[in-house]
Write an enzyme that holds these catalytic residues in place. Sequence first.
Site, PDB file in Angstrom:
ATOM      1  N   LYS A 119      40.234  36.662  48.799  1.00  0.00           N
ATOM      2  CA  LYS A 119      40.185  35.280  49.297  1.00  0.00           C
ATOM      3  C   LYS A 119      40.772  35.183  50.712  1.00  0.00           C
ATOM      4  O   LYS A 119      40.388  34.311  51.492  1.00  0.00           O
ATOM      5  CB  LYS A 119      40.945  34.349  48.346  1.00  0.00           C
ATOM      6  CG  LYS A 119      40.283  34.217  46.962  1.00  0.00           C
ATOM      7  CD  LYS A 119      41.193  33.477  45.996  1.00  0.00           C
ATOM      8  CE  LYS A 119      40.575  33.314  44.606  1.00  0.00           C
ATOM      9  NZ  LYS A 119      41.547  32.768  43.632  1.00  0.00           N
ATOM     10  N   TYR A 162      30.774  34.572  45.375  1.00  0.00           N
ATOM     11  CA  TYR A 162      32.212  34.607  45.037  1.00  0.00           C
ATOM     12  C   TYR A 162      32.542  35.759  44.080  1.00  0.00           C
ATOM     13  O   TYR A 162      33.528  36.475  44.269  1.00  0.00           O
ATOM     14  CB  TYR A 162      32.613  33.249  44.450  1.00  0.00           C
ATOM     15  CG  TYR A 162      34.021  33.221  43.895  1.00  0.00           C
ATOM     16  CD1 TYR A 162      35.129  33.149  44.744  1.00  0.00           C
ATOM     17  CD2 TYR A 162      34.259  33.277  42.521  1.00  0.00           C
ATOM     18  CE1 TYR A 162      36.426  33.137  44.233  1.00  0.00           C
ATOM     19  CE2 TYR A 162      35.545  33.265  42.007  1.00  0.00           C
ATOM     20  CZ  TYR A 162      36.621  33.194  42.862  1.00  0.00           C
ATOM     21  OH  TYR A 162      37.907  33.199  42.355  1.00  0.00           O
ATOM     22  N   VAL A 200      44.136  39.471  40.147  1.00  0.00           N
ATOM     23  CA  VAL A 200      44.281  39.789  38.720  1.00  0.00           C
ATOM     24  C   VAL A 200      43.923  41.240  38.383  1.00  0.00           C
ATOM     25  O   VAL A 200      44.113  41.671  37.253  1.00  0.00           O
ATOM     26  CB  VAL A 200      43.492  38.838  37.785  1.00  0.00           C
ATOM     27  CG1 VAL A 200      44.091  37.447  37.758  1.00  0.00           C
ATOM     28  CG2 VAL A 200      42.023  38.811  38.129  1.00  0.00           C
TER      29      VAL A 200
HETATM   30  N1  GLN Z   1      37.775  36.522  40.212  1.00  0.00           N
HETATM   31  C1  GLN Z   1      38.972  35.979  39.622  1.00  0.00           C
HETATM   32  C2  GLN Z   1      38.725  34.561  39.142  1.00  0.00           C
HETATM   33  O1  GLN Z   1      38.006  33.839  39.780  1.00  0.00           O
HETATM   34  C3  GLN Z   1      40.084  36.028  40.640  1.00  0.00           C
HETATM   35  C4  GLN Z   1      41.387  35.471  40.102  1.00  0.00           C
HETATM   36  C5  GLN Z   1      42.598  36.147  40.647  1.00  0.00           C
HETATM   37  O2  GLN Z   1      42.573  37.313  41.072  1.00  0.00           O
HETATM   38  N2  GLN Z   1      43.732  35.479  40.537  1.00  0.00           N
HETATM   39  O3  GLN Z   1      39.251  34.156  38.142  1.00  0.00           O
END
Ligand code: GLN
Length: 304
Positions: free
Chosen positions: A67, A189, A258
């Site tokens: 992001k 995304y 995550v």
């Molecule tokens: N792709 C994951 C989501 O949209 C990213 C979340 C994260 O890394 N905190 O839930």
Amino acid sequence: MTDFQAVLNSIYQDAIQATDKGVVASYIPELAHVNKENFAIQLRTATGECYGVGDYNKLFSIQSISKVLALSKAMSLIGEDIWKRVDVEPSGHPFNQLALLEIENGIPRNPFINSGAIVIADILVSHLKNPKEDFLNYVRELAGDASINYNIDVALSEQSTGFKNFAAANLLKSFKNLNNPVDVVLDFYFYQCSIEMTCSQLSNTFYLFANNGKCLQNKLHITDRQVKRVNALMLTCGFYDEAGEFAFEVGLPGKSGVGGGIVALLPDHFVITTWSPGLNKKGNSKLGMQALEQFTTKTKQSIF
Ligand code: GLN
């Protein structure tokens, strides 16, 4: 002079002996297979030295860390217009929470919670000619590494279970804060989040945020002022409802994902990346946060 390698080695010894290594994310099925015994730290200093320990050359899913890269690309494309569509305040809530988005009429709190990142993805889809290809090339250019890639299995896995992201995108659409179709934006995304890197590659990629906007190849990508903003957002919003805790314990701007990665930096000094797939209750890498707390305490190097 601090013996960085000795500091990393001692943090590593503590980490591999930890009894509670957190829980690997399983809401994206492909991520559930990752072994939580993996552990790595890699440090790149502004003077060009690199230090690493553990699995710092193994690939992992960077997830939300992407992001920050999406935001910097969007900044270089449309500048200040971003802030008409996304705010810059910490949310104090989990990364996938939807309630605030509804209360605040479809303006996400910041670009690092999922709804904010989906708006940034929409901007990239609108302004890039071949969004997935162009974004990947941007990341490769920042890293100086053409081997970086999407993991399509991870992207498709999230596509099949990302119900809350579909809900967020639909809510944004209902508030007219999404210009492209929901499925097109989310496809971008999910690919963006599926990028894989090693700790070394991630430290290289984030070098521009410690180097006034210039990547390792010395090319200027974003201005000083934009770097200041990206780093401020990482400090205040990079760890969702644990951003205060990260600033309190570690004292560096940073971003988690995550997949268990964390990247943090001290402007003009270094970029440091950790990877430990087990997460705490807030979705941040449990041992990664502890490792970074130890690093800034032992080396006395933080922004405070
Ligand atoms: N792709 C994951 C989501 O949209 C990213 C979340 C994260 O890394 N905190 O839930």
